[in-house]
Write a protein that holds these residues in place. Structure first.
Motif, PDB file in Angstrom:
ATOM      1  N   ALA A 153      -4.682  -1.111  -2.053  1.00  0.00           N
ATOM      2  CA  ALA A 153      -3.258  -1.334  -1.832  1.00  0.00           C
ATOM      3  C   ALA A 153      -2.820  -2.438  -2.794  1.00  0.00           C
ATOM      4  CB  ALA A 153      -2.966  -1.742  -0.388  1.00  0.00           C
ATOM      5  N   THR A 154      -1.656  -2.271  -3.373  1.00  0.00           N
ATOM      6  CA  THR A 154      -1.155  -3.219  -4.362  1.00  0.00           C
ATOM      7  C   THR A 154      -1.035  -4.612  -3.749  1.00  0.00           C
ATOM      8  OG1 THR A 154       0.123  -1.421  -5.339  1.00  0.00           O
ATOM      9  CG2 THR A 154       0.729  -3.663  -5.970  1.00  0.00           C
ATOM     10  N   PRO A 155      -1.480  -5.665  -4.442  1.00  0.00           N
ATOM     11  CA  PRO A 155      -1.319  -7.015  -3.897  1.00  0.00           C
ATOM     12  C   PRO A 155       0.155  -7.319  -3.621  1.00  0.00           C
ATOM     13  CG  PRO A 155      -2.766  -7.038  -5.813  1.00  0.00           C
ATOM     14  CD  PRO A 155      -2.174  -5.670  -5.747  1.00  0.00           C
ATOM     15  N   PRO A 156       0.438  -8.064  -2.568  1.00  0.00           N
ATOM     16  CA  PRO A 156       1.831  -8.382  -2.242  1.00  0.00           C
ATOM     17  C   PRO A 156       2.445  -9.417  -3.173  1.00  0.00           C
ATOM     18  CG  PRO A 156       0.358  -9.462  -0.702  1.00  0.00           C
ATOM     19  CD  PRO A 156      -0.494  -8.565  -1.544  1.00  0.00           C
ATOM     20  N   GLY A 157       1.636 -10.059  -3.980  1.00  0.00           N
ATOM     21  CA  GLY A 157       2.138 -11.052  -4.919  1.00  0.00           C
ATOM     22  C   GLY A 157       1.011 -11.539  -5.807  1.00  0.00           C
ATOM     23  N   GLN A 158       1.350 -12.388  -6.763  1.00  0.00           N
ATOM     24  CA  GLN A 158       0.340 -12.954  -7.653  1.00  0.00           C
ATOM     25  C   GLN A 158      -0.405 -14.111  -6.973  1.00  0.00           C
ATOM     26  OE1 GLN A 158      -0.911 -12.205 -10.661  1.00  0.00           O
ATOM     27  NE2 GLN A 158      -2.253 -13.998 -10.471  1.00  0.00           N
ATOM     28  N   ARG A 159       0.329 -14.960  -6.255  1.00  0.00           N
ATOM     29  CA  ARG A 159      -0.270 -16.094  -5.547  1.00  0.00           C
ATOM     30  C   ARG A 159       0.084 -15.935  -4.064  1.00  0.00           C
ATOM     31  NH1 ARG A 159       2.246 -18.002  -9.884  1.00  0.00           N
ATOM     32  NH2 ARG A 159       3.955 -18.891  -8.644  1.00  0.00           N
ATOM     33  N   ILE A 160      -0.917 -15.621  -3.269  1.00  0.00           N
ATOM     34  CA  ILE A 160      -0.716 -15.245  -1.867  1.00  0.00           C
ATOM     35  C   ILE A 160      -1.163 -16.382  -0.959  1.00  0.00           C
ATOM     36  CG2 ILE A 160      -1.270 -13.562  -0.068  1.00  0.00           C
ATOM     37  CD1 ILE A 160      -2.134 -11.676  -2.439  1.00  0.00           C
ATOM     38  N   ALA A 161      -0.258 -16.860  -0.104  1.00  0.00           N
ATOM     39  CA  ALA A 161      -0.610 -17.812   0.955  1.00  0.00           C
ATOM     40  C   ALA A 161      -0.964 -16.994   2.191  1.00  0.00           C
ATOM     41  CB  ALA A 161       0.547 -18.752   1.234  1.00  0.00           C
ATOM     42  N   LEU A 162      -2.222 -17.048   2.612  1.00  0.00           N
ATOM     43  CA  LEU A 162      -2.736 -16.215   3.700  1.00  0.00           C
ATOM     44  C   LEU A 162      -3.020 -17.078   4.927  1.00  0.00           C
ATOM     45  CD1 LEU A 162      -3.929 -13.377   4.571  1.00  0.00           C
ATOM     46  CD2 LEU A 162      -6.142 -14.298   3.815  1.00  0.00           C
ATOM     47  N   ALA A 163      -2.354 -16.779   6.052  1.00  0.00           N
ATOM     48  CA  ALA A 163      -2.675 -17.457   7.307  1.00  0.00           C
ATOM     49  C   ALA A 163      -4.077 -17.049   7.736  1.00  0.00           C
ATOM     50  CB  ALA A 163      -1.655 -17.093   8.381  1.00  0.00           C
ATOM     51  N   ARG A 164      -4.896 -18.050   8.062  1.00  0.00           N
ATOM     52  CA  ARG A 164      -6.290 -17.746   8.375  1.00  0.00           C
ATOM     53  C   ARG A 164      -6.837 -18.758   9.377  1.00  0.00           C
ATOM     54  NH1 ARG A 164      -9.501 -13.205   7.908  1.00  0.00           N
ATOM     55  NH2 ARG A 164     -11.690 -13.822   7.811  1.00  0.00           N
ATOM     56  N   ASP A 165      -7.004 -18.341  10.625  1.00  0.00           N
ATOM     57  CA  ASP A 165      -7.662 -19.138  11.662  1.00  0.00           C
ATOM     58  C   ASP A 165      -7.921 -18.217  12.848  1.00  0.00           C
ATOM     59  OD1 ASP A 165      -5.182 -18.960  13.029  1.00  0.00           O
ATOM     60  OD2 ASP A 165      -4.510 -20.895  12.251  1.00  0.00           O
ATOM     61  N   ALA A 166      -8.234 -18.770  14.011  1.00  0.00           N
ATOM     62  CA  ALA A 166      -8.584 -17.952  15.166  1.00  0.00           C
ATOM     63  C   ALA A 166      -7.436 -17.086  15.655  1.00  0.00           C
ATOM     64  CB  ALA A 166      -9.080 -18.845  16.304  1.00  0.00           C
ATOM     65  N   ALA A 167      -6.199 -17.439  15.316  1.00  0.00           N
ATOM     66  CA  ALA A 167      -5.040 -16.636  15.722  1.00  0.00           C
ATOM     67  C   ALA A 167      -4.657 -15.603  14.681  1.00  0.00           C
ATOM     68  CB  ALA A 167      -3.838 -17.544  15.994  1.00  0.00           C
ATOM     69  N   PHE A 168      -5.152 -15.745  13.452  1.00  0.00           N
ATOM     70  CA  PHE A 168      -4.771 -14.862  12.341  1.00  0.00           C
ATOM     71  C   PHE A 168      -6.017 -14.523  11.521  1.00  0.00           C
ATOM     72  CE2 PHE A 168      -1.209 -17.654  13.310  1.00  0.00           C
ATOM     73  CZ  PHE A 168      -0.159 -16.765  13.481  1.00  0.00           C
ATOM     74  N   SER A 169      -6.803 -13.599  12.022  1.00  0.00           N
ATOM     75  CA  SER A 169      -8.076 -13.305  11.349  1.00  0.00           C
ATOM     76  C   SER A 169      -8.281 -11.826  11.042  1.00  0.00           C
ATOM     77  CB  SER A 169      -9.245 -13.798  12.213  1.00  0.00           C
ATOM     78  OG  SER A 169      -9.231 -13.155  13.478  1.00  0.00           O
ATOM     79  N   PHE A 170      -7.319 -10.972  11.425  1.00  0.00           N
ATOM     80  CA  PHE A 170      -7.530  -9.540  11.276  1.00  0.00           C
ATOM     81  C   PHE A 170      -6.984  -9.047   9.936  1.00  0.00           C
ATOM     82  CE2 PHE A 170      -7.472  -8.657  16.146  1.00  0.00           C
ATOM     83  CZ  PHE A 170      -8.673  -9.336  16.270  1.00  0.00           C
ATOM     84  N   ILE A 171      -7.799  -9.173   8.914  1.00  0.00           N
ATOM     85  CA  ILE A 171      -7.473  -8.579   7.620  1.00  0.00           C
ATOM     86  C   ILE A 171      -8.764  -8.043   7.032  1.00  0.00           C
ATOM     87  CG2 ILE A 171      -7.678 -10.755   6.329  1.00  0.00           C
ATOM     88  CD1 ILE A 171      -5.207  -9.626   4.652  1.00  0.00           C
ATOM     89  N   TYR A 172      -8.693  -6.861   6.450  1.00  0.00           N
ATOM     90  CA  TYR A 172      -9.910  -6.202   5.997  1.00  0.00           C
ATOM     91  C   TYR A 172     -10.470  -6.856   4.741  1.00  0.00           C
ATOM     92  CZ  TYR A 172      -8.935  -2.494   9.304  1.00  0.00           C
ATOM     93  OH  TYR A 172      -8.707  -1.794  10.458  1.00  0.00           O
ATOM     94  N   PRO A 173     -11.780  -7.093   4.694  1.00  0.00           N
ATOM     95  CA  PRO A 173     -12.390  -7.640   3.475  1.00  0.00           C
ATOM     96  C   PRO A 173     -12.110  -6.801   2.233  1.00  0.00           C
ATOM     97  CG  PRO A 173     -13.938  -7.792   5.311  1.00  0.00           C
ATOM     98  CD  PRO A 173     -12.762  -6.988   5.795  1.00  0.00           C
TER      99      PRO A 173
END
Length: 437
Positions: free
Chosen positions: A241-261
């Motif tokens: 899938a096309t990246p949503p941007g060139q520089r991506i700020a990704l929320a990442r912790d116990a509340a936001f962890s569901f994204i495929y490797p």
């Protein structure tokens, strides 16, 4: 010859994940390089696989991905001594077929890759009938080869003898037997297993399981049964899938962890840069990013804390004034006005969208989704088609903003969870797996 096993079962709840982790660690402890995969849409199991082996595990999905993508993703196993793939649900469970790929069933991947199937069978409440079940699965679909079975939750030596004798009579090899009260169990919650990062002693627990299977399963025989004739390996996949941007700020912790490797790897392969921030730690997205992405997870378990994290909320709102923000499932709910938890308490969310959701009356939403975008979202233009899945228990109380997409389930029926867009903020209840090709 290469070696691979696809671990499957007649149904969910038979012990596939525990056996998968135990075998992955047991073979790793022998000095073998083990590469894991997960068949079907699942965030949690691959994270457990990574703890067992120290290597990233990725998802393979015959409904959402075409064959070329699946073959490219499995190329990471080309140099492994053993590939272990964990199935989902029952071996043949899937949806209506899609073109040249499949139904999303574990059997699709087994046949496509030529991987032999190790069946995990729970013979509780039966004896010889277990062999009829195993034989039926073995013979159900030409092209799917069964290596044999592991019996789980066997009640007694007498029970084992009866089942083993019946398996021998139909030519099915039993590679091992695990007792009914084996002291290994992984905790669960409403979307499946508790996340790997929440376990304080997960590696030790997997080690205990590995020692148990080393005592009770014929690891040498199973390794021999894992041999299969592999075709030429493709190079590693580019972005599905096309990246949503060139520089991506990704929320990442116990509340936001569901994204495929495979999504993150694909974005990076396409040249995108990813920086992470923790909303639970009251962090805001980096001002150097040109897009913010909030994945799914368990925000309902942390809603009060998120509501009180003003630096996060104010920083996200400021970011959205000039740059796009997108949320998937849990991330979508946090972009909304409010979230009602299972106790009935309402928590104010970021208010970038008008969405109101509730867990006070839970109802499961589960299945594949095909979305055709009515308006653009980060990385995608209007008219783009995306394949993904939806899995949550939230109820929509209000979804007043502009619909993001026309969303259909695997049968083609339109669903009400259309996603939303307001200004530069957008969100969906479905998680993207791949672009539709």
């Amino acid at each position: 010859m290469s070696r691979a096993l696809l671990i499957s079962a007649p149904a969910s709840g038979t012990g596939k994940t525990t056996l998968m982790l135990a075998l992955a660690r047991a073979y790793s402890d022998r000095g073998l390089a083990v590469q894991c995969f997960k068949s079907g849409p699942d965030y949690i199991d691959p994270a457990f696989h990574a703890v067992a082996t120290g290597k990233t595990s990725v998802n393979l999905d015959s409904w959402a991905m075409d064959r070329a993508t699946i073959e490219a993703l499995t190329a990471r196993g080309a140099d492994a001594d053993l590939v272990l793939a964990e199935g989902s649900m029952g071996l043949f469970d899937g949806v209506a077929r899609k073109g040249a790929s499949g139904s999303g069933a574990t059997a699709d991947v087994a046949e496509m890759m030529g991987w032999p199937v190790l069946l995990v069978l729970d013979p509780s409440g039966q004896a010889q009938t277990a062999a009829a079940v195993a034989a039926g699965l073995r013979d159900f679909r030409p092209g799917v080869r069964m290596a044999g079975v592991v019996l789980n939750r066997v009640a007694s030596p007498r029970h084992e003898d009866l089942v083993r004798g019946a398996m021998a009579s139909v030519g099915i090899e039993v590679f091992g037997v695990l007792p009914r009260h084996a002291p290994i169990k992984l905790p669960e919650r409403h979307l499946g297993l508790v996340q790997a990062e929440e376990h304080t002693a997960l590696s030790e627990l997997i080690g205990e399981a590995a020692r148990l299977v080393a005592e009770r399963i014929d690891l040498d025989g199973l390794l021999q049964a894992a041999e299969y004739a592999s075709g030429p390996h493709r190079r590693a996949a580019a972005a599905v899938a096309t990246p949503p941007g060139q520089r991506i700020a990704l929320a990442r912790d116990a509340a936001f962890s569901f994204i495929y490797p495979h999504m993150l790897e694909g974005w990076r392969a396409a040249g995108a840069e990813i920086t992470t921030f923790s909303p639970l730690s009251d962090e805001a997205p980096s001002q150097n990013a040109d897009v913010c992405w909030l994945p799914g997870g368990y925000p309902e378990l942390h809603a009060g804390r998120l509501a009180g994290n003003h630096r996060f909320r104010q920083g996200l709102n400021a970011f959205a004034q000039t740059r796009p923000v997108h949320g998937e499932c849990g991330g979508y709910m946090v972009l909304g006005e409010g979230l009602i938890d299972q106790t009935g308490a309402r928590h104010q969310m970021t208010g970038l969208l008008g969405l109101e959701t509730s867990f006070a009356t839970r109802r499961m939403h589960l299945g594949y989704r095909l979305a055709e975008l009515a308006v653009p979202m980060p990385g995608q233009v209007a008219g783009s088609r995306l394949r993904g899945h939806e899995f949550h228990y939230a109820t929509i109380l209000a979804q007043p903003d502009e619909p993001l997409a026309v969303v259909r389930d695997a049968t083609g029926a339109v669903v009400t969870e259309t996603g939303s867009r307001r200004g530069r903020a957008s969100g969906t209840f479905f998680h993207i797996i791949a672009e539709d090709k």
